[in-house]
Design a protein around this motif. Structure first.
Motif, short mmCIF file in Angstrom:
data_model
loop_
_atom_site.label_atom_id
_atom_site.label_comp_id
_atom_site.label_asym_id
_atom_site.label_seq_id
_atom_site.Cartn_x
_atom_site.Cartn_y
_atom_site.Cartn_z
N PHE A 425 1.01 -0.73 0.00
CA PHE A 425 -0.33 0.11 0.17
C PHE A 425 0.59 0.92 0.04
O PHE A 425 1.22 1.75 1.29
CB PHE A 425 -0.74 0.18 1.62
CG PHE A 425 -2.08 -0.55 1.42
CD1 PHE A 425 -2.84 -0.95 0.65
CD2 PHE A 425 -1.55 -2.44 2.16
CE1 PHE A 425 -4.51 -2.25 0.79
CE2 PHE A 425 -2.51 -3.62 1.54
CZ PHE A 425 -3.75 -3.36 1.33
N GLU A 426 0.72 2.10 -1.11
CA GLU A 426 0.80 3.45 -1.27
C GLU A 426 0.22 4.32 -0.55
O GLU A 426 0.02 4.79 -1.01
CB GLU A 426 2.25 3.55 -2.64
CG GLU A 426 3.21 2.32 -3.29
CD GLU A 426 4.19 2.11 -4.66
OE1 GLU A 426 4.55 1.63 -4.72
OE2 GLU A 426 3.29 3.15 -4.68
N TRP A 436 -4.46 13.37 -1.79
CA TRP A 436 -3.61 12.41 -1.32
C TRP A 436 -4.67 11.17 -2.14
O TRP A 436 -5.62 11.67 -2.36
CB TRP A 436 -4.22 12.04 0.29
CG TRP A 436 -4.05 12.97 1.18
CD1 TRP A 436 -3.87 13.88 1.73
CD2 TRP A 436 -1.96 12.58 1.85
NE1 TRP A 436 -2.81 14.91 2.91
CE2 TRP A 436 -2.16 13.51 2.68
CE3 TRP A 436 -1.24 11.84 1.45
CZ2 TRP A 436 -1.20 13.93 3.63
CZ3 TRP A 436 0.06 12.22 2.56
CH2 TRP A 436 0.31 13.32 3.35
N VAL A 437 -3.46 10.06 -2.74
CA VAL A 437 -3.51 9.03 -3.09
C VAL A 437 -3.31 8.29 -2.88
O VAL A 437 -2.13 8.34 -2.11
CB VAL A 437 -3.86 9.77 -4.87
CG1 VAL A 437 -4.55 10.27 -5.25
CG2 VAL A 437 -2.31 9.46 -4.71
N VAL A 438 -4.38 6.91 -3.10
CA VAL A 438 -2.75 5.54 -3.32
C VAL A 438 -2.99 4.51 -4.35
O VAL A 438 -4.04 4.52 -5.33
CB VAL A 438 -4.01 4.98 -2.01
CG1 VAL A 438 -4.11 5.37 -0.13
CG2 VAL A 438 -5.45 4.26 -2.43
N ARG A 439 -1.90 3.78 -3.54
CA ARG A 439 -1.79 2.86 -5.24
C ARG A 439 -1.45 1.96 -4.14
O ARG A 439 -1.14 1.56 -3.06
CB ARG A 439 -0.71 3.14 -6.07
CG ARG A 439 -0.34 2.01 -6.91
CD ARG A 439 0.85 2.38 -7.71
NE ARG A 439 2.34 2.97 -7.74
CZ ARG A 439 3.33 2.84 -8.17
NH1 ARG A 439 3.26 3.36 -9.97
NH2 ARG A 439 4.35 3.05 -7.57
N VAL A 440 -1.69 -0.01 -4.73
CA VAL A 440 -2.09 -0.78 -4.36
C VAL A 440 -1.48 -1.87 -5.37
O VAL A 440 -1.81 -2.25 -5.99
CB VAL A 440 -3.18 -1.62 -3.70
CG1 VAL A 440 -3.12 -3.21 -2.94
CG2 VAL A 440 -4.06 -0.25 -2.78
N LEU A 441 0.12 -2.73 -4.96
CA LEU A 441 -0.08 -3.43 -5.78
C LEU A 441 -0.01 -4.72 -5.05
O LEU A 441 0.58 -4.90 -4.28
CB LEU A 441 1.92 -3.04 -5.84
CG LEU A 441 2.10 -1.54 -6.50
CD1 LEU A 441 3.73 -1.03 -6.48
CD2 LEU A 441 1.69 -1.11 -7.47
N ALA A 456 -9.08 -1.00 -10.04
CA ALA A 456 -7.57 -0.58 -10.40
C ALA A 456 -6.96 0.47 -9.56
O ALA A 456 -7.32 1.24 -9.46
CB ALA A 456 -7.39 -0.18 -11.64
N LEU A 457 -6.76 -0.10 -8.61
CA LEU A 457 -5.95 0.97 -7.39
C LEU A 457 -4.73 1.19 -7.58
O LEU A 457 -3.62 0.90 -7.23
CB LEU A 457 -5.84 -0.39 -6.25
CG LEU A 457 -7.18 -1.13 -5.75
CD1 LEU A 457 -7.45 -1.94 -4.25
CD2 LEU A 457 -8.21 0.87 -4.61
N ASP A 458 -5.18 2.27 -9.09
CA ASP A 458 -3.25 2.68 -8.99
C ASP A 458 -4.17 4.81 -9.11
O ASP A 458 -4.78 5.32 -9.51
CB ASP A 458 -3.97 2.48 -10.54
CG ASP A 458 -2.19 2.73 -11.54
OD1 ASP A 458 -2.01 3.18 -10.66
OD2 ASP A 458 -2.25 3.37 -12.52
N MET A 459 -3.69 4.94 -8.10
CA MET A 459 -3.55 6.26 -7.47
C MET A 459 -4.95 6.88 -7.89
O MET A 459 -5.67 7.90 -7.82
CB MET A 459 -2.80 7.22 -8.30
CG MET A 459 -1.78 6.93 -9.16
SD MET A 459 -0.50 7.11 -7.37
CE MET A 459 0.97 7.10 -7.70
#
Ligand SMILES: *[C@@H]1O[C@H](CO)[C@@H](O)[C@H](O)[C@H]1NC(C)=O
Ligand SMILES: *[C@@H]1O[C@H](CO)[C@@H](O)[C@H](O)[C@H]1NC(C)=O
Ligand SMILES: *[C@@H]1O[C@H](CO)[C@@H](O)[C@H](O)[C@H]1NC(C)=O
Ligand SMILES: *[C@@H]1O[C@H](CO)[C@@H](O)[C@H](O)[C@H]1NC(C)=O
Ligand SMILES: *[C@@H]1O[C@H](CO)[C@@H](O)[C@H](O)[C@H]1NC(C)=O
Ligand SMILES: *[C@@H]1O[C@H](CO)[C@@H](O)[C@H](O)[C@H]1NC(C)=O
Ligand SMILES: *[C@@H]1O[C@H](CO)[C@@H](O)[C@H](O)[C@H]1NC(C)=O
Length: 487
Positions: A425-426, A436-441, A456-459
């Motif tokens: 989790f970024e 604020w945004v999150v990206r999940v890899l 798609a959990l990309d920003m």
């Protein structure tokens, strides 16, 4: 589905906490729509298609026999022995207007010997662990202690012999020497991204900013010790504090009591008489497979632990393959590649069914893993509010942890999370707007959720993830005790 009642309250709380956390202009930040807390089925692929599972003849190009993924296949290829994770080669650096503010990594431990419960009654060759050392010691406040190292050896005099591998010098389980080196590389790879590429992690270890966390199962500490030196080689032989919650309430493993979740899983999964579950176990190709495996291994055909699901045969066979050990034989024949692939197809199908395909899977996972998810949300909030020094948390967990997490995030294609499988989790902040945004890899690439509110959990706006978590488990996990209580 009791927990779906709390949406409105959670959304209100979310609104207040995420606007006060903004340090600059919040009016221009995209707001997340109200969270969609419904379950959505995973994508239909070979993995969860019963016909291809039962009648198939391959294992989809997935790797089971080496920690090294060959260079001629994509790094993101499923590798049970050493799953793909975030590393510099494949990492996509976002637009420079984004600055990284917080990272939380969670992954399964690396490859190990089998659990004792998964060893066949009588093995023909020893499994030796003389290529590594297991340290166990404690020290009083003066920190003085000898570094006790275990020498596992059977007494020729003791008339009782353990089942499984003869004359073994291993614990079942322990992380193998190969798994320790994979763990160290995992740490080095994480560092290659968050230090070398992004200059986010400090160059020297800082225990105020970097946290490691493990479960009560010692194999996660064996991994953490190697991840730490992989990241910071200067930590070799040094003390590293690692968080562990008390036994029986640990949210990372998870271990807290959650009878409602157990009842729900067992109502449709392992041990249930639900025809949708039994279909893969009672199919003729499966009963034949079990009969042949039992005849080869000496496993009692009426031993339900070995036949209620494919877990034991899967663990038993995959552990050998990952460590370059022969497949088992009886006096006339050996387990064939086709048989191992049949076991692996069924095992992966079971994980997809238990954690994603069955509509109750979301509720069962939310109850039993909701506390960890709420801890994650809290960590993200404190990072946004600037009230914590911690910029990086690294959790070493289990397949049961990863499965429940992927279940809650409603990953689009569910598999059995292999050794080292990782979710990151970024938390990023857009410099120009303060948003604020999150990206999940997952497996080192953007996680795709079947839930349209996540996608798609990309920003994505941080509120999309936090609203979803709050809606499912309540702020600070306050819904979880109710979700876990047997009604
Ligand atoms: C916030 O952003 C909006 C839209 O970009 C802009 O109209 C407004 O003036 C900004 N407010 C402040 C206080 O910067
Ligand atoms: C598998 O193949 C057999 C024989 O070809 C066929 O009878 C059976 O219907 C197939 N099973 C499934 C689930 O497709
Ligand atoms: C692993 O299995 C693949 C497919 O059967 C084979 O091509 C490869 O040589 C094997 N690798 C090792 C290390 O045994
Ligand atoms: C697999 O199971 C067999 C049969 O019980 C056992 O002898 C063997 O130790 C097991 N091997 C592994 C790697 O689990
Ligand atoms: C471990 O114990 C065995 C059996 O007592 C002994 O032969 C061996 O030398 C010991 N190994 C070490 C490193 O002490
Ligand atoms: C295990 O050790 C005993 C006693 O030293 C020996 O007789 C036996 O052959 C060993 N078994 C294997 C499979 O190495
Ligand atoms: C060995 O296993 C095969 C197939 O699983 C079985 O048919 C055979 O009877 C077994 N042989 C012995 C000696 O148990």
């Amino acid at each position: 589905m009791r927990h779906f009642g709390s949406v409105a309250v959670a959304a209100l709380l979310l609104g207040s906490s995420w606007t006060t956390a903004q340090s600059t202009n919040t009016t221009s930040c995209p707001t997340a729509p109200p969270a969609d807390l419904n379950w959505y089925p995973p994508t239909k692929t070979v993995v969860n298609d019963l016909e291809s599972v039962l009648n198939g003849t391959n294992i989809y190009g997935y790797i089971f026999n080496s920690s090294t993924t060959p260079l001629d296949v994509p790094y993101s290829t499923y590798n049970w022995c050493n799953m793909p994770h975030t590393r510099a080669n494949e990492y996509i650096i976002p637009d420079p207007d984004f600055e990284l503010r917080y990272v939380e990594v969670i992954h399964r431990h690396h490859k190990r010997t089998p659990y004792a419960s998964n060893t066949f009654p009588q093995e023909q060759y020893p499994w030796l662990c003389n290529d590594e050392s297991l340290y166990y010691y404690a020290a009083p406040s003066d920190n003085s202690a000898a570094q006790i190292v275990w020498n596992i050896s059977q007494s020729p005099l003791n008339p009782f012999k353990p089942t499984g591998f003869p004359n073994s010098t291993c614990q079942f389980p322990q992380i193998t020497a190969g798994g320790l080196l994979d763990s160290r590389q995992h740490g080095a790879d994480v560092f290659s991204v968050y230090h070398d590429l992004l200059s986010f992690l400090p160059s020297t270890f800082d225990a105020d900013r970097i946290f490691f966390r493990v479960t009560n199962n010692v194999i996660t500490s064996q991994v953490a010790a190697q991840v730490a030196v992989g990241m910071y080689p200067s930590l070799d032989s040094h003390t590293v504090p690692v968080t562990v919650q008390p036994v029986n309430v640990d949210s990372l493993e998870p271990q807290y009591p959650c009878p409602a979740s157990e009842s729900l899983y067992s109502s449709y999964g392992v041990g249930s008489t639900d025809p949708a579950w039994l279909a893969h176990l009672t199919a003729p190709s499966t009963t034949q497979l079990f009969a042949r495996l039992d005849a080869l291994s000496g496993v009692n055909p009426s031993d339900t632990a070995w036949h209620a699901w494919f877990d034991h045969y899967f663990d038993n066979l995959s552990a050998r393959l990952c460590h370059d050990k022969p497949l088992p034989c009886n006096s006339s024949v050996c387990v064939s590649d086709a048989m191992t692939e049949s076991v692996f197809r069924r095992g992966i199908y079971e994980y997809s069914y238990i954690y994603r395909d069955n509509p109750h899977s979301l509720s069962a996972s939310v109850a039993s893993y909701g506390v960890w998810l709420a801890e994650l949300a809290y960590n993200i909030r404190t990072a946004m509010a600037g009230t914590s020094n911690v910029v990086y948390r690294h959790n070493v967990a289990h397949d049961g942890s990863m499965s429940r997490l992927l279940s809650m995030l409603q990953v689009d294609v569910m598999v059995w999370p292999g050794m080292g499988s990782e979710v990151v989790f970024e938390l990023w902040r857009r410099k120009s707007s303060g948003c604020w945004v999150v990206r999940v890899l997952w497996k080192g690439v953007v996680l795709r959720s079947s839930n349209p509110g996540l996608g798609a959990l990309d920003m994505v706006p941080v509120g999309a993830l936090l609203g979803y978590i709050d809606g499912l488990v309540g702020v600070n996990a306050r819904e979880v005790p109710g979700l876990c209580a047997e009604s």
